[in-house]
Scaffold this active site. Sequence first.
Site, PDB file in Angstrom:
ATOM      1  N   ALA A   1      47.871  63.928 128.313  1.00 31.58           N
ATOM      2  CA  ALA A   1      48.645  64.585 127.276  1.00 31.58           C
ATOM      3  C   ALA A   1      48.688  66.077 127.630  1.00 31.58           C
ATOM      4  CB  ALA A   1      47.988  64.373 125.908  1.00 31.58           C
ATOM      5  N   MET A   2      49.356  66.886 126.817  1.00 25.18           N
ATOM      6  CA  MET A   2      49.410  68.323 127.074  1.00 25.18           C
ATOM      7  C   MET A   2      48.028  68.961 126.894  1.00 25.18           C
ATOM      8  SD  MET A   2      53.055  69.473 125.426  1.00 25.18           S
ATOM      9  CE  MET A   2      52.811  71.176 125.897  1.00 25.18           C
TER      10      MET A   2
ATOM     11  N   GLU B   1      54.619  68.869 136.784  1.00 27.13           N
ATOM     12  CA  GLU B   1      55.655  68.324 135.883  1.00 27.13           C
ATOM     13  C   GLU B   1      56.289  67.066 136.487  1.00 27.13           C
ATOM     14  OE1 GLU B   1      55.697  69.472 132.975  1.00 27.13           O
ATOM     15  OE2 GLU B   1      54.940  71.508 133.140  1.00 27.13           O
TER      16      GLU B   1
ATOM     17  N   CYS C   1      40.824  66.040 115.773  1.00 20.22           N
ATOM     18  CA  CYS C   1      39.724  65.307 115.145  1.00 20.22           C
ATOM     19  C   CYS C   1      38.529  65.123 116.092  1.00 20.22           C
ATOM     20  CB  CYS C   1      40.214  63.945 114.650  1.00 20.22           C
ATOM     21  SG  CYS C   1      40.597  62.782 115.985  1.00 20.22           S
TER      22      CYS C   1
ATOM     23  N   ILE D   1      63.709  64.985 126.692  1.00 20.06           N
ATOM     24  CA  ILE D   1      63.220  66.197 127.335  1.00 20.06           C
ATOM     25  C   ILE D   1      63.640  67.423 126.535  1.00 20.06           C
ATOM     26  CG2 ILE D   1      63.336  67.627 129.410  1.00 20.06           C
ATOM     27  CD1 ILE D   1      63.781  64.999 130.978  1.00 20.06           C
TER      28      ILE D   1
END
Length: 193
Positions: free
Chosen positions: A10-11, A88, A147, A170
Amino acid sequence: MAQLYFYYSAMNAGKSTSLLQSAYNYTERGMRTCIFTAALDDRYGQGKVSSRIGLQADAQLFDSQTNMFTVLHEMHSSAPVDCVFIDEAQFLTKQQVRQLTDVVDDLNIPVLAYGLRTDFMGETFEGSHHLLAWADKLFELKTVCHCGRKANFVARLDQNGKAITDGQQIEIGGNERYESLCRSHFKSLVWKD
Protein backbone atom coordinates in the site's frame (compact mmCIF):
# COMPACT_ATOMS: atom_id res chain seq x y z
CA MET A 1 20.92 -15.83 -13.36
CA ALA A 2 18.80 -12.67 -13.47
CA GLN A 3 15.28 -12.56 -12.07
CA LEU A 4 12.23 -10.28 -12.09
CA TYR A 5 11.33 -9.06 -8.60
CA PHE A 6 8.11 -7.31 -7.60
CA TYR A 7 8.07 -5.33 -4.36
CA TYR A 8 4.47 -4.33 -3.65
CA SER A 9 2.53 -2.64 -0.89
CA ALA A 10 0.00 0.00 0.00
CA MET A 11 1.15 3.64 0.03
CA ASN A 12 3.75 4.84 2.54
CA ALA A 13 5.50 1.52 3.01
CA GLY A 14 8.87 2.75 1.78
CA LYS A 15 8.86 1.41 -1.79
CA SER A 16 10.80 4.34 -3.24
CA THR A 17 13.18 4.39 -0.27
CA SER A 18 13.92 0.69 -0.76
CA LEU A 19 14.42 1.19 -4.51
CA LEU A 20 16.81 4.11 -3.96
CA GLN A 21 18.80 2.20 -1.32
CA SER A 22 19.14 -0.85 -3.57
CA ALA A 23 20.18 1.28 -6.56
CA TYR A 24 22.74 3.07 -4.38
CA ASN A 25 24.20 -0.29 -3.30
CA TYR A 26 24.80 -1.26 -6.94
CA THR A 27 26.26 2.14 -7.84
CA GLU A 28 28.53 2.16 -4.79
CA ARG A 29 30.07 -1.08 -6.08
CA GLY A 30 30.78 0.45 -9.49
CA MET A 31 27.82 -1.15 -11.24
CA ARG A 32 25.61 0.62 -13.78
CA THR A 33 21.93 0.88 -12.96
CA CYS A 34 18.96 2.27 -14.79
CA ILE A 35 16.02 3.70 -12.86
CA PHE A 36 12.63 4.24 -14.49
CA THR A 37 9.54 6.03 -13.20
CA ALA A 38 6.11 6.74 -14.66
CA ALA A 39 5.91 9.93 -16.75
CA LEU A 40 2.42 10.63 -15.44
CA ASP A 41 3.60 10.98 -11.82
CA ASP A 42 5.43 14.31 -11.65
CA ARG A 43 4.72 15.18 -8.00
CA TYR A 44 8.45 15.43 -7.27
CA GLY A 45 9.53 16.72 -10.69
CA GLN A 46 9.84 15.06 -14.08
CA GLY A 47 12.33 12.21 -14.17
CA LYS A 48 12.82 11.94 -10.41
CA VAL A 49 12.27 9.13 -7.93
CA SER A 50 11.84 10.65 -4.48
CA SER A 51 11.13 9.15 -1.09
CA ARG A 52 9.22 10.77 1.74
CA ILE A 53 12.41 10.77 3.84
CA GLY A 54 14.26 12.98 1.36
CA LEU A 55 16.23 10.56 -0.83
CA GLN A 56 16.02 11.06 -4.58
CA ALA A 57 17.61 10.07 -7.87
CA ASP A 58 17.22 10.90 -11.54
CA ALA A 59 15.18 8.45 -13.57
CA GLN A 60 14.23 7.61 -17.12
CA LEU A 61 10.54 8.13 -17.86
CA PHE A 62 8.18 5.49 -19.18
CA ASP A 63 4.66 5.88 -20.48
CA SER A 64 2.26 3.36 -22.01
CA GLN A 65 4.08 3.60 -25.38
CA THR A 66 7.60 2.92 -24.08
CA ASN A 67 9.07 -0.36 -25.27
CA MET A 68 11.03 -1.35 -22.18
CA PHE A 69 12.99 -4.09 -23.95
CA THR A 70 14.07 -1.86 -26.84
CA VAL A 71 15.16 0.99 -24.53
CA LEU A 72 17.09 -1.32 -22.24
CA HIS A 73 18.63 -3.34 -25.07
CA GLU A 74 19.98 -0.11 -26.60
CA MET A 75 21.32 1.10 -23.24
CA HIS A 76 22.89 -2.29 -22.51
CA SER A 77 24.51 -2.41 -25.97
CA SER A 78 26.26 0.93 -25.42
CA ALA A 79 27.44 0.08 -21.86
CA PRO A 80 26.43 -2.95 -19.78
CA VAL A 81 23.50 -2.38 -17.42
CA ASP A 82 23.83 -4.38 -14.19
CA CYS A 83 20.35 -3.83 -12.75
CA VAL A 84 17.07 -2.13 -13.70
CA PHE A 85 14.77 -0.46 -11.16
CA ILE A 86 11.16 0.47 -11.88
CA ASP A 87 9.29 2.88 -9.59
CA GLU A 88 5.49 3.18 -9.85
CA ALA A 89 5.42 -0.23 -11.56
CA GLN A 90 1.63 -0.44 -11.19
CA PHE A 91 1.48 1.90 -14.22
CA LEU A 92 3.23 -0.57 -16.53
CA THR A 93 1.12 -2.19 -19.23
CA LYS A 94 0.79 -5.94 -19.67
CA GLN A 95 3.08 -5.71 -22.72
CA GLN A 96 5.70 -3.77 -20.76
CA VAL A 97 5.76 -6.39 -18.00
CA ARG A 98 6.26 -9.00 -20.69
CA GLN A 99 9.08 -6.89 -22.15
CA LEU A 100 10.70 -6.81 -18.70
CA THR A 101 10.59 -10.62 -18.59
CA ASP A 102 12.53 -10.49 -21.88
CA VAL A 103 15.08 -8.12 -20.31
CA VAL A 104 15.59 -10.70 -17.56
CA ASP A 105 15.55 -13.81 -19.75
CA ASP A 106 17.28 -12.55 -22.93
CA LEU A 107 19.62 -9.84 -21.62
CA ASN A 108 20.26 -11.49 -18.24
CA ILE A 109 19.65 -8.22 -16.36
CA PRO A 110 17.83 -8.32 -13.02
CA VAL A 111 14.74 -6.11 -12.83
CA LEU A 112 13.40 -4.83 -9.49
CA ALA A 113 9.90 -3.37 -9.84
CA TYR A 114 8.20 -1.45 -7.03
CA GLY A 115 4.53 -0.53 -6.98
CA LEU A 116 1.08 -0.58 -5.48
CA ARG A 117 -0.78 -3.86 -5.55
CA THR A 118 -4.30 -2.41 -5.70
CA ASP A 119 -6.12 0.81 -6.50
CA PHE A 120 -8.59 2.81 -4.39
CA MET A 121 -11.36 0.28 -5.12
CA GLY A 122 -9.29 -2.75 -4.11
CA GLU A 123 -8.69 -3.84 -7.74
CA THR A 124 -5.24 -4.64 -9.14
CA PHE A 125 -3.58 -2.24 -11.53
CA GLU A 126 -2.66 -3.70 -14.93
CA GLY A 127 1.08 -3.64 -14.22
CA SER A 128 0.67 -5.09 -10.74
CA HIS A 129 -1.66 -7.82 -11.98
CA HIS A 130 0.93 -9.10 -14.44
CA LEU A 131 3.90 -8.62 -12.13
CA LEU A 132 2.10 -10.69 -9.48
CA ALA A 133 1.57 -13.39 -12.11
CA TRP A 134 4.96 -13.34 -13.87
CA ALA A 135 7.62 -12.15 -11.40
CA ASP A 136 10.16 -14.69 -10.20
CA LYS A 137 10.09 -13.29 -6.67
CA LEU A 138 7.37 -11.38 -4.80
CA PHE A 139 8.03 -9.26 -1.72
CA GLU A 140 5.43 -7.43 0.31
CA LEU A 141 6.62 -4.21 1.94
CA LYS A 142 4.46 -3.49 4.95
CA THR A 143 2.91 -0.35 6.37
CA VAL A 144 0.25 0.17 9.03
CA CYS A 145 -3.32 1.38 9.22
CA HIS A 146 -4.26 4.05 11.78
CA CYS A 147 -5.52 1.18 13.98
CA GLY A 148 -2.09 -0.48 14.05
CA ARG A 149 -2.94 -3.47 11.81
CA LYS A 150 -1.15 -4.14 8.53
CA ALA A 151 -2.42 -1.79 5.81
CA ASN A 152 -2.83 -3.52 2.47
CA PHE A 153 -5.43 -1.25 0.84
CA VAL A 154 -5.50 2.40 -0.20
CA ALA A 155 -8.59 4.61 -0.02
CA ARG A 156 -8.97 7.75 -2.17
CA LEU A 157 -10.29 10.67 -0.15
CA ASP A 158 -12.17 13.83 -1.12
CA GLN A 159 -11.31 17.28 0.25
CA ASN A 160 -13.35 16.49 3.40
CA GLY A 161 -11.56 13.22 4.10
CA LYS A 162 -14.45 11.00 2.93
CA ALA A 163 -13.75 7.93 0.80
CA ILE A 164 -14.42 8.20 -2.93
CA THR A 165 -15.95 5.02 -4.29
CA ASP A 166 -15.94 5.62 -8.05
CA GLY A 167 -13.91 7.37 -10.73
CA GLN A 168 -10.85 6.87 -12.90
CA GLN A 169 -8.44 4.22 -11.67
CA ILE A 170 -5.43 6.51 -11.97
CA GLU A 171 -5.37 9.83 -10.15
CA ILE A 172 -2.00 10.98 -8.90
CA GLY A 173 -1.77 12.13 -5.31
CA GLY A 174 -0.10 11.67 -1.98
CA ASN A 175 -1.14 11.75 1.66
CA GLU A 176 -3.54 14.62 0.97
CA ARG A 177 -5.52 12.34 -1.37
CA TYR A 178 -4.94 8.75 -0.22
CA GLU A 179 -4.83 6.79 3.02
CA SER A 180 -3.43 3.30 3.60
CA LEU A 181 -5.87 1.10 5.52
CA CYS A 182 -6.27 -2.44 6.82
CA ARG A 183 -8.91 -4.55 5.06
CA SER A 184 -11.46 -4.00 7.81
CA HIS A 185 -11.28 -0.20 7.69
CA PHE A 186 -11.10 -0.23 3.88
CA LYS A 187 -14.26 -2.35 3.70
CA SER A 188 -16.13 -0.06 6.08
CA LEU A 189 -15.30 2.98 3.91
CA VAL A 190 -15.30 1.63 0.37
CA TRP A 191 -17.16 -1.71 0.27
CA LYS A 192 -20.21 -0.54 2.16
CA ASP A 193 -22.68 -2.83 0.42
